[in-house]
Motif scaffolding. Sequence first.
Motif, mmCIF file in Angstrom:
data_model
loop_
_atom_site.group_PDB
_atom_site.id
_atom_site.type_symbol
_atom_site.label_atom_id
_atom_site.label_comp_id
_atom_site.label_asym_id
_atom_site.label_seq_id
_atom_site.Cartn_x
_atom_site.Cartn_y
_atom_site.Cartn_z
ATOM 1 N N SER A 35 0.855 -1.182 0.000
ATOM 2 C CA SER A 35 0.000 0.000 0.000
ATOM 3 C C SER A 35 0.896 1.239 0.000
ATOM 4 C CB SER A 35 -0.913 0.010 1.231
ATOM 5 O OG SER A 35 -0.129 -0.159 2.377
ATOM 6 N N VAL A 36 0.398 2.282 -0.670
ATOM 7 C CA VAL A 36 1.232 3.441 -0.934
ATOM 8 C C VAL A 36 0.572 4.669 -0.342
ATOM 9 C CG1 VAL A 36 2.088 4.928 -2.777
ATOM 10 C CG2 VAL A 36 2.072 2.450 -3.073
ATOM 11 N N PHE A 37 1.383 5.551 0.248
ATOM 12 C CA PHE A 37 0.817 6.794 0.767
ATOM 13 C C PHE A 37 1.343 7.979 -0.030
ATOM 14 C CE2 PHE A 37 1.260 10.569 3.384
ATOM 15 C CZ PHE A 37 -0.078 10.788 3.693
ATOM 16 N N VAL A 65 -1.401 16.491 -3.199
ATOM 17 C CA VAL A 65 -0.871 16.958 -4.490
ATOM 18 C C VAL A 65 -0.205 15.813 -5.222
ATOM 19 C CG1 VAL A 65 0.570 18.693 -5.579
ATOM 20 C CG2 VAL A 65 -0.373 19.099 -3.291
ATOM 21 N N GLN A 66 0.612 15.078 -4.482
ATOM 22 C CA GLN A 66 1.324 13.948 -5.102
ATOM 23 C C GLN A 66 0.330 12.953 -5.664
ATOM 24 O OE1 GLN A 66 3.643 12.616 -1.789
ATOM 25 N NE2 GLN A 66 5.522 13.588 -2.539
ATOM 26 N N GLY A 67 -0.747 12.685 -4.885
ATOM 27 C CA GLY A 67 -1.743 11.702 -5.305
ATOM 28 C C GLY A 67 -2.328 12.061 -6.659
ATOM 29 N N ASN A 94 9.086 2.470 -8.007
ATOM 30 C CA ASN A 94 8.570 1.434 -7.125
ATOM 31 C C ASN A 94 7.219 1.848 -6.556
ATOM 32 O OD1 ASN A 94 8.460 -0.769 -5.385
ATOM 33 N ND2 ASN A 94 9.537 0.354 -3.774
ATOM 34 N N LYS A 95 7.139 3.097 -6.100
ATOM 35 C CA LYS A 95 5.921 3.589 -5.474
ATOM 36 C C LYS A 95 4.770 3.635 -6.501
ATOM 37 C CE LYS A 95 5.314 7.044 -1.886
ATOM 38 N NZ LYS A 95 5.727 8.354 -1.384
ATOM 39 N N LEU A 96 5.086 4.135 -7.697
ATOM 40 C CA LEU A 96 4.064 4.250 -8.727
ATOM 41 C C LEU A 96 3.520 2.883 -9.121
ATOM 42 C CD1 LEU A 96 5.644 7.000 -10.986
ATOM 43 C CD2 LEU A 96 3.438 7.147 -9.831
ATOM 44 N N LEU A 97 4.451 1.908 -9.256
ATOM 45 C CA LEU A 97 4.013 0.570 -9.687
ATOM 46 C C LEU A 97 3.098 -0.048 -8.635
ATOM 47 C CD1 LEU A 97 7.314 -0.721 -11.265
ATOM 48 C CD2 LEU A 97 5.123 -0.450 -12.437
ATOM 49 N N ASN A 98 3.509 0.074 -7.367
ATOM 50 C CA ASN A 98 2.687 -0.480 -6.314
ATOM 51 C C ASN A 98 1.325 0.218 -6.261
ATOM 52 O OD1 ASN A 98 4.006 -2.664 -4.842
ATOM 53 N ND2 ASN A 98 5.626 -1.172 -4.513
ATOM 54 N N ASP A 99 1.350 1.520 -6.526
ATOM 55 C CA ASP A 99 0.110 2.284 -6.540
ATOM 56 C C ASP A 99 -0.835 1.754 -7.619
ATOM 57 O OD1 ASP A 99 -1.644 4.219 -5.711
ATOM 58 O OD2 ASP A 99 -0.807 5.769 -7.024
ATOM 59 N N ALA A 100 -0.246 1.329 -8.750
ATOM 60 C CA ALA A 100 -1.043 0.818 -9.863
ATOM 61 C C ALA A 100 -1.480 -0.615 -9.630
ATOM 62 C CB ALA A 100 -0.249 0.919 -11.158
ATOM 63 N N GLY A 101 -1.121 -1.167 -8.460
ATOM 64 C CA GLY A 101 -1.540 -2.534 -8.173
ATOM 65 C C GLY A 101 -0.611 -3.580 -8.727
ATOM 66 N N VAL A 102 0.595 -3.192 -9.142
ATOM 67 C CA VAL A 102 1.575 -4.163 -9.649
ATOM 68 C C VAL A 102 2.560 -4.447 -8.523
ATOM 69 C CG1 VAL A 102 3.393 -4.560 -11.329
ATOM 70 C CG2 VAL A 102 1.363 -3.260 -11.971
ATOM 71 N N PRO A 103 2.749 -5.699 -8.126
ATOM 72 C CA PRO A 103 3.736 -5.971 -7.067
ATOM 73 C C PRO A 103 5.130 -5.582 -7.558
ATOM 74 C CG PRO A 103 2.383 -7.909 -7.534
ATOM 75 C CD PRO A 103 2.099 -6.917 -8.612
ATOM 76 N N ALA A 104 5.799 -4.718 -6.809
ATOM 77 C CA ALA A 104 7.151 -4.284 -7.191
ATOM 78 C C ALA A 104 7.938 -4.084 -5.915
ATOM 79 C CB ALA A 104 7.091 -2.975 -7.976
ATOM 80 N N ARG A 105 9.276 -4.151 -6.040
ATOM 81 C CA ARG A 105 10.111 -3.883 -4.874
ATOM 82 C C ARG A 105 11.401 -3.231 -5.327
ATOM 83 N NH1 ARG A 105 11.630 -10.167 -3.523
ATOM 84 N NH2 ARG A 105 13.020 -10.492 -5.291
ATOM 85 N N GLN A 106 11.976 -2.486 -4.385
ATOM 86 C CA GLN A 106 13.233 -1.809 -4.714
ATOM 87 C C GLN A 106 14.384 -2.739 -4.347
ATOM 88 O OE1 GLN A 106 13.348 2.223 -3.266
ATOM 89 N NE2 GLN A 106 15.506 2.337 -3.813
ATOM 90 N N VAL A 107 15.375 -2.846 -5.254
ATOM 91 C CA VAL A 107 16.524 -3.708 -4.955
ATOM 92 C C VAL A 107 17.799 -2.887 -5.140
ATOM 93 C CG1 VAL A 107 15.353 -5.799 -5.688
ATOM 94 C CG2 VAL A 107 16.692 -4.501 -7.331
ATOM 95 N N LEU A 108 18.906 -3.433 -4.615
ATOM 96 C CA LEU A 108 20.194 -2.749 -4.774
ATOM 97 C C LEU A 108 21.117 -3.666 -5.551
ATOM 98 C CD1 LEU A 108 20.516 -1.294 -1.198
ATOM 99 C CD2 LEU A 108 20.102 -0.025 -3.304
#
Lengths: 505, 318
Positions: free
Chosen positions: A133-135, A139-141, A193-207
């Motif tokens: 879930s994304v917050f 404005v950002q929303g 990462n945030k945008l993808l999760n917002d769109a309902g696509v499972p995503a994660r940030q990696v290094l």
Amino acid sequence: MNPRATFFTTVALLAASGVLIAVLRFLETGTPFLPGQERSVWQVEARVDLVALGEAVTVSLSVPEELPQFTVTQEQAASPGYGFSIVENGGERRAEWTRREAAGPQSLYYSAQFLPRPRAPAAPPPELPRPESVFWSEVQGTAAAELLARAQETSSDPLSLARELVKLIAAPQGDQNAALLLGQAESRAALLNKLLNDAGVPARQVLALQLEDARRRQDLLPMVEVFAAGEWALIDPQTGTAGVPEDLLLWHRKGRSLIDVSGARQSRVTFSMLRQSVPAETLARAAAGGSAFYKVGLHSLPIEEQGMFRMLLLLPLGAMVVVFMRVIVGVRTAGTFMPILIALAFLQTSLLPGLASFISVVALGLLMRGYLSRLNLLLVARIATLIVLVIFIISALSIVGYQLGYSTGMVITFFPMIIIAWTIERMSILWEEEGVREVLVQGTGSLVVAVAAFALMRWPLVQHLTFNFPELNLVLLAAILAMGQYTGYKLSELRRFHAIEDEWR
Amino acid sequence: MRRWVSPQRLERYGMLGMNARNLAFIQRYNERSRYPLVDDKLRTKLLAEDYGVPTPALRLVLRAQHQVRRAGSRLAALEGFAMKPAKGSGGKGIWVILRRDGEEWLKASGGRVGLADLQRHLSNTLAGLYSLGGNPDAVLVEDLISADDCFSGYSFEGVPDIRVVVFQGYPVMAMVRLSTHDSDGKANLHQGAVGVGLALDSGRCLRAVQFGQPLTLHPDTGRPLNAIKVPGWRELLVLAARCHEMTGLGYLGVDLVLDRQQGPMLLELNARPGLAIQIANGCGLLPRLRRVEALADRRRPGPAERVAWAMEAFADGR
């Protein structure tokens, strides 16, 4: 026994022992004499620097788990006084260092070998990941919703959605929404990462770690993984391309953070890496406990130092070339061993850009020196001025080169500036005293010697032998000693003395 | 003509190569601790005074930068002078001033210099511009030499100097170096000075070369070079031979000048004498050096006796 015989016996013994040790090493460790009959292995070292506060210290560093492209072997930690273990928790692996009490700057090392392997299909994760879930702020929303709507219009699946989003983010001046979000995000990867999760696509940030030979003090690059078609796919947030390039090592994929520290502050993780050519056989043997040769070999050093030794061990060869060119051939050079330093710089720059930048720096420096000689300065001040000017010239060339699209600018800086400044000073005096001809003769001589040394030092066989069989440098030493006793004519003297023929005819 | 010689031929001519010179002669016969005596012209000069070897009169020594400012007035009092870096090599940094001309000085090479130029040159020299490794240096100001009449018409903008190679106290080879327009008044053969090989028994011209090519006339004045004969030859060789005792160096280059009034004087010494003298003489040094090495005279003959031996042994020019 006369001294000359003693000398040559010593030289012969040196050469023979060098060869003998090399043969023994070959028999013992199986390191081949020729490069190319081996597998390349990435030796990667993570170094954690921190300042301990004088209390109990716990450091937990995320380390790679099973990777599709690499086999992880030989994990080691070097950190005197610390307890070390690798903890696995829910598929996440972490290296943990602990110590009851520590104060002051500390350095902890974790190293591992990564053996490239053909890509294995990843096992499907036990449970399907869900989008987080994304917050957003208000404005950002709004901005995110508009951005997503545009990207969704031109995409069909999670991967193409990610690609479209990267495109929109990559051109921020074209899209106000993207610019707004990017300005408030940590990095492109975080925003994606945030945008993808917002769109309902499972995503994660990696290094991830970019693998490049003999790099030191590197940082991890943030990237994004998208869950699509039953597996995680890597997206490069700079280009939008999907998939893992061969030279990319996913260091941190799951779990909370790269590093957790308690009892210390100012922690920082940097990475060094080195590509090694080791036969698979050696890998196995070293893993089993190792032979004495492996322990005394340079491979047992920390990687940061190995990279330096790889360079350092080429120097004896350069020194031998200089001795040969000066004693046997009779080439005149500006500064006895400056050609080696030039050759080392060429190794970093590659030949033509190196030659071009060296000649232009020295030529520009000579022009400026011409003006300096009218200023009536003390010698030390004049050379100091030259050093500053040389740095200016190099910066200017770098900037111009970069603007023209050449990356040579970066590498010019490897030239030893103070030596260049001295070279310019000597050449300028040579010019005033002996004329342009002598400047050209010595300048060309230096470059010829440098190029000869460079050609030898760049030869893969030579690099392989000097690093894997350091004892062969004894043979070079013997050759240098032997040439030190050469009393015959130099090649150049055969020409210099040709006038003597008329007298004797 | 051929531009190369085979090493076998060079060996047959007895030519001494640089490697052989450095290893078999300089390193073997010249003790490292003695080098400063010849590398520092000031020390050479003081030493020469102790041994009663004549040198051009010393007018002024500058050792520190602050002396440069006041040097102008002291130099103005001199008619003509030569400024030399104490630790310079190969004639670098030497300025020869012929006379004062109004506010300026006239250089032997024809240029004019003002006080500022002079001071800058002094300051550069003191800072070590001409010394090995850039070490701080001193400047010597000496009287000018007026060349002996036997050289009139043989030199251009400079005084001819006579180089004698002295091995273990025995003079083995000699030449005169004549500066030319090409060499810009300098007496270095590789810069275009004419080298005239001298017969060791008489001081007479054997042959002359410029840029490695034989020639018979002086390129600037057109005088025949084979008419050169150095007067007082034996005394000159004895003076050179005495430098062996003075420095203790076994392989030594002695540079002498012939002053009109004061006769032969020591200009400077060189612990690594060049190889060009062989071309000027048209023969190699090696056989002569070997002959001296083969001498087993335990009496330690004096300079005059050694010169007599050398004049006879090397009389035929080969």
